[in-house]
Design an enzyme around this catalytic site. Structure first.
Site, PDB file in Angstrom:
ATOM      1  N   ASN A  17      -5.566  11.895   1.549  1.00 33.05           N
ATOM      2  CA  ASN A  17      -4.957  10.580   1.455  1.00 33.05           C
ATOM      3  C   ASN A  17      -3.443  10.706   1.622  1.00 33.05           C
ATOM      4  OD1 ASN A  17      -4.166   7.944   0.325  1.00 33.05           O
ATOM      5  ND2 ASN A  17      -6.343   7.754  -0.059  1.00 33.05           N
ATOM      6  N   HIS A  76      -3.921  -0.226  11.919  1.00 31.85           N
ATOM      7  CA  HIS A  76      -5.350  -0.313  12.234  1.00 31.85           C
ATOM      8  C   HIS A  76      -5.665  -1.615  12.962  1.00 31.85           C
ATOM      9  CE1 HIS A  76      -6.049   3.193   9.742  1.00 31.85           C
ATOM     10  NE2 HIS A  76      -5.449   2.602   8.730  1.00 31.85           N
ATOM     11  N   HIS A 116      -0.715   0.611   7.092  1.00 32.69           N
ATOM     12  CA  HIS A 116      -1.289   1.462   6.035  1.00 32.69           C
ATOM     13  C   HIS A 116      -0.170   2.409   5.578  1.00 32.69           C
ATOM     14  CE1 HIS A 116      -5.395   3.668   5.113  1.00 32.69           C
ATOM     15  NE2 HIS A 116      -4.646   3.542   4.043  1.00 32.69           N
ATOM     16  N   GLU A 144       0.819  -1.213   0.000  1.00 35.07           N
ATOM     17  CA  GLU A 144       0.000   0.000   0.000  1.00 35.07           C
ATOM     18  C   GLU A 144       0.849   1.257   0.000  1.00 35.07           C
ATOM     19  OE1 GLU A 144      -2.835   3.106   0.737  1.00 35.07           O
ATOM     20  OE2 GLU A 144      -1.113   2.730   1.997  1.00 35.07           O
ATOM     21  N   ASP A 145       1.933   1.222   0.805  1.00 36.00           N
ATOM     22  CA  ASP A 145       2.789   2.407   0.824  1.00 36.00           C
ATOM     23  C   ASP A 145       4.259   2.003   0.793  1.00 36.00           C
ATOM     24  OD1 ASP A 145       3.333   5.064   0.731  1.00 36.00           O
ATOM     25  OD2 ASP A 145       2.918   5.471   2.838  1.00 36.00           O
ATOM     26  N   ASP A 170      -3.576   8.604  -4.768  1.00 38.88           N
ATOM     27  CA  ASP A 170      -3.461   7.906  -3.485  1.00 38.88           C
ATOM     28  C   ASP A 170      -2.188   8.395  -2.768  1.00 38.88           C
ATOM     29  OD1 ASP A 170      -3.386   5.937  -1.421  1.00 38.88           O
ATOM     30  OD2 ASP A 170      -4.532   4.550  -2.641  1.00 38.88           O
ATOM     31  N   ASN A 171      -1.156   7.578  -2.640  1.00 37.19           N
ATOM     32  CA  ASN A 171       0.029   8.024  -1.902  1.00 37.19           C
ATOM     33  C   ASN A 171       0.987   8.832  -2.766  1.00 37.19           C
ATOM     34  OD1 ASN A 171      -0.397   6.969   0.736  1.00 37.19           O
ATOM     35  ND2 ASN A 171      -0.135   4.924  -0.128  1.00 37.19           N
ATOM     36  N   ASN A 223      -4.797   7.843   7.466  1.00 28.74           N
ATOM     37  CA  ASN A 223      -4.527   7.188   6.189  1.00 28.74           C
ATOM     38  C   ASN A 223      -3.022   7.164   5.944  1.00 28.74           C
ATOM     39  OD1 ASN A 223      -4.002   7.035   3.264  1.00 28.74           O
ATOM     40  ND2 ASN A 223      -6.223   6.914   3.122  1.00 28.74           N
ATOM     41  N   ASP A 224      -2.420   8.346   5.940  1.00 26.78           N
ATOM     42  CA  ASP A 224      -0.991   8.418   5.641  1.00 26.78           C
ATOM     43  C   ASP A 224      -0.317   9.413   6.575  1.00 26.78           C
ATOM     44  OD1 ASP A 224       1.351   7.760   4.301  1.00 26.78           O
ATOM     45  OD2 ASP A 224       1.058   9.270   2.734  1.00 26.78           O
TER      46      ASP A 224
END
Ligand code: NAG
Ligand code: NAG
Ligand code: NAG
Length: 354
Positions: A223, A133, A114, A53-54, A268-269, A167-168
């Site tokens: 985000n 999370h 995340h 995801e990241d 997104d990222n 989120n980030d």
């Protein structure tokens, strides 16, 4: 009369609903056609099967990758396996993804990583900040990276009421960071209302042990967040707003709005190239396919590079675009010395030599 009024009301609601539905589909860029943009020297990274995801990369080429994110409203190929952090040394000829061992005492079973961010302290210690999370709540975990044995020593768990659905994150000190809040984890009713009604209730927060405060608000869905190499500007991606906000950072850590770069995709990222200052965005060309996963109609991937973001005309280049047959749901793209890593929310990750 009552009946007529009732019918009129139903008609009005239906019209409103229809209009909201159109707007919702527009926000998800539901009808966008994706023209492929290929990169010649790419392959899927072995062992990364449930998202990347990241990604953040240290100046010396060590890449950290968060994997195994579970978001209730999105697809996940793993439901029983905890999340992981992988490491890749991009100086290697054929870099491999190695899972980092996490020190005892940290609850690995509920690890749901995340957004991530690295921070190098004055004494060259490397800290990894991870949005987590556990049980679908939100915490920020701070680890110290030990290169000798590829491990992460857990230092602390940060919880705060202003960090309600993080989120980030971008680290700006050993215990200091900026973070974005969406509503994926706090309140699904609110999330649906937000998506559907187009409410702009998402924000960004500054955290330090001494002070925690909201520093930006009014996003559809804040985000990715990152910072310029000179640390003067903070960039915030608004996923549903289809744009990147450039914020000026002040000595008191407040942010003020400078400009918005509009993009025709769900950003997104964000990764910032420490050498050039270019912003790299992992994007969702069609949010509808991501939100309503269908193996017959896969979510695609898209990578954008934004150069000269402070100039009057930033240059936006579509570096990669693919319909999901290779890579589904790209969420991040990070570069080191001509090697590009492209990660996804729940699918695989790509390694490319540019
Ligand atoms: C922070 O600094 C900026 C720029 O100097 C100033 O405009 C703002 O009022 C300050 N905010 C607070 C809360 O002190
Ligand atoms: C996706 O792209 C590939 C390569 O361009 C193509 O072969 C395939 O038919 C496409 N799939 C769909 C569903 O459009
Ligand atoms: C609302 C929005 O951003 N729509 C865009 C969806 O994607 C196409 C490109 O295929 C754009 O032209 C639209 O503006």
């Amino acid at each position: 009369m009552g009946k007529v009024l009732g019918l009129a009301l139903v008609g009005l609601l239906a019209a409103l609903f229809g209009e909201r539905l159109m707007e919702f589909r527009r926000k998800l860029n539901a009808s966008r056609d994706l023209e492929p943009v290929e990169l010649p020297n790419c392959h899927l990274i072995k062992r990364i099967e449930s998202g990347a995801e990241d990604i953040d990369i240290l100046p010396d080429g060590l890449a950290f990758i968060s994997s195994g994110l579970k978001i209730q409203i999105l697809k996940s190929f793993v439901t029983d396996k905890p999340g992981e952090i992988f490491l890749m040394d991009l100086n290697d000829e054929n870099p491999r993804a190695v899972e980092l061992r996490i020190s005892r005492g940290f609850d690995i079973a509920s690890f749901n990583p995340h957004g991530i961010s690295t921070y190098i302290d004055k004494d060259d210690s490397v800290y990894l900040f991870v949005v987590n999370h556990p049980e679908f709540k939100s915490t920020v975990e701070v680890f110290k990276f030990v290169e000798d044995d590829n491990s992460l020593v857990h230092l602390k768990t940060i919880r705060h009421e202003l960090l309600s659905s993080v989120n980030d994150i971008v680290a700006v000190g050993p215990e200091h960071f900026y973070a974005t809040n969406d509503h994926y984890f706090s309140d699904h009713l609110l999330l649906m209302m937000e998506l559907f009604l187009g409410l702009t209730w998402s924000n960004a927060v500054y955290y330090s042990p001494e002070e925690v405060k909201e520093v930006a608000s009014g996003f559809y869905s804040a985000n990715g967040i990152n910072i310029s190499p000179d640390k003067k500007y903070v960039y915030i991606a608004d996923l549903m707003g289809h744009n990147i906000h450039v914020m000026e950072k002040h000595a008191n850590w407040s942010l003020s709005h400078l400009k918005v770069v509009e993009l025709d995709t769900l950003v997104d990222n964000l990764f910032v190239d420490p050498v050039t200052g270019d912003i790299w965005g992992g994007c969702h060309p069609n949010g509808m396919k991501l939100l309503f996963y269908d193996p017959e109609n896969l979510p695609g991937s898209e990578v954008l590079r934004i150069q000269d973001v402070l100039s009057a005309k930033p240059i936006v280049t579509q570096v990669y675009a693919e319909n999901g047959s290779v890579l589904q749901g790209s969420s991040v793209a990070a570069l080191y010395s001509g090697k590009l890593l492209i990660g996804t929310v729940f699918h695989r990750a790509l390694y490319c030599v540019l």
